[in-house]
Design an enzyme around this catalytic site. Structure first.
Site, PDB file in Angstrom:
ATOM      1  N   GLY A 181       4.234  -1.667  -3.002  1.00 37.83           N
ATOM      2  CA  GLY A 181       5.593  -0.976  -3.065  1.00 37.83           C
ATOM      3  C   GLY A 181       5.957  -0.699  -1.516  1.00 37.83           C
ATOM      4  O   GLY A 181       6.952   0.115  -1.263  1.00 37.83           O
ATOM      5  N   ARG A 182       5.130  -1.194  -0.634  1.00 34.71           N
ATOM      6  CA  ARG A 182       5.481  -0.905   0.885  1.00 34.71           C
ATOM      7  C   ARG A 182       5.160   0.645   1.272  1.00 34.71           C
ATOM      8  O   ARG A 182       5.730   1.082   2.220  1.00 34.71           O
ATOM      9  CB  ARG A 182       7.004  -1.272   1.441  1.00 34.71           C
ATOM     10  CG  ARG A 182       7.237  -2.862   1.213  1.00 34.71           C
ATOM     11  CD  ARG A 182       6.042  -3.519   2.196  1.00 34.71           C
ATOM     12  NE  ARG A 182       6.465  -5.018   2.782  1.00 34.71           N
ATOM     13  CZ  ARG A 182       5.873  -5.957   1.969  1.00 34.71           C
ATOM     14  NH1 ARG A 182       4.812  -5.748   1.107  1.00 34.71           N
ATOM     15  NH2 ARG A 182       6.040  -6.944   2.316  1.00 34.71           N
ATOM     16  N   LEU A 183       4.692   1.319   0.194  1.00 31.07           N
ATOM     17  CA  LEU A 183       4.327   2.671   0.686  1.00 31.07           C
ATOM     18  C   LEU A 183       3.020   2.714   1.408  1.00 31.07           C
ATOM     19  O   LEU A 183       1.894   2.993   0.831  1.00 31.07           O
ATOM     20  CB  LEU A 183       3.979   3.570  -0.804  1.00 31.07           C
ATOM     21  CG  LEU A 183       5.636   3.738  -1.290  1.00 31.07           C
ATOM     22  CD1 LEU A 183       5.301   4.448  -2.652  1.00 31.07           C
ATOM     23  CD2 LEU A 183       6.485   4.561  -0.390  1.00 31.07           C
TER      24      LEU A 183
END
Length: 215
Positions: free
Chosen positions: A192-194
């Protein structure tokens, strides 16, 4: 030829996370740990790092160099002092480097000042290089314009003849640098691009403080 959809290219990062409590207190130890892991998985060129410099004009330039040592004070690499990067580091010693290990979904950024290594240390490393690389350091006027590649080949042959039958000494224009960091940043890819980012900054009276950064 059709252009690939670059905007649509993306990779989901799925490897394990990185908790702050699992990071070493000293960023030099953490860098060594991640470098060892990159070597263990046989990552291509695990010691390759992108070196960014800017001279007096402030224009940035980046290229890949090889890390050749982790000394007590920082990161060691070697190059031609008269090259474009060598001239820029003479004008402005502040640089940054980037390691990227996609197989591990990791990056490390390091920033600080460079200083030239002693002639003795540069001599010792130069003596360990393959002979062809030693000759190349004499033959190549790094970053200068040449009329044709054949010019370099001719220069190499001339240097090869010059040092025939004897050791190749280190050129006075070639040697090592020590990057003395004032910050380190470790990046672990996450779904999630976290992504997880942790920055080490100096903390008085001695030591480092760990900061969590948004991706």
């Amino acid at each position: 030829m059709a252009t690939k959809d670059l905007a649509g290219l993306r990779k989901e990062f799925t490897r394990g996370g990185l908790a702050p409590e699992n990071l070493a207190a000293d960023p030099r130890q953490q860098l060594q740990l991640w470098l060892d892991e990159a070597i263990a998985v046989e990552h291509p060129e695990p010691n390759a790092m992108t070196l960014a410099t800017a001279g007096a004009d402030g224009h940035p330039h980046a290229r890949v160099v090889l890390l050749k040592g982790l000394e007590e004070g920082g990161l060691v690499f070697y190059t031609n002092y008269q090259s474009a990067k060598g001239q820029e580091m003479a004008e402005n010693p502040w640089v940054s480097v980037l390691f990227f290990w996609p197989l591990l979904e990791r990056q490390i950024r390091v920033g600080g000042k460079v200083q030239q290594l002693s002639p003795e240390l540069s001599d010792a490393y130069f003596a360990s290089r393959p002979r062809a690389s030693q000759l190349g350091a004499w033959a190549s006027p790094q970053s200068e314009e040449v009329s044709a590649y054949e010019v370099l080949e001719q220069r190499f042959r001339e240097v090869e003849e010059r040092f025939k039958g004897r050791p190749v000494p280190r050129p006075p224009h070639w040697g090592g640098y020590l990057l003395v960091p004032d910050w380190y940043e470790f990046w672990q890819g996450r779904p999630g691009r976290l992504h997880q980012r942790y920055r080490y900054v100096p903390s008085a009276p001695s030591g480092w403080r760990l900061a969590v950064l948004a991706p």
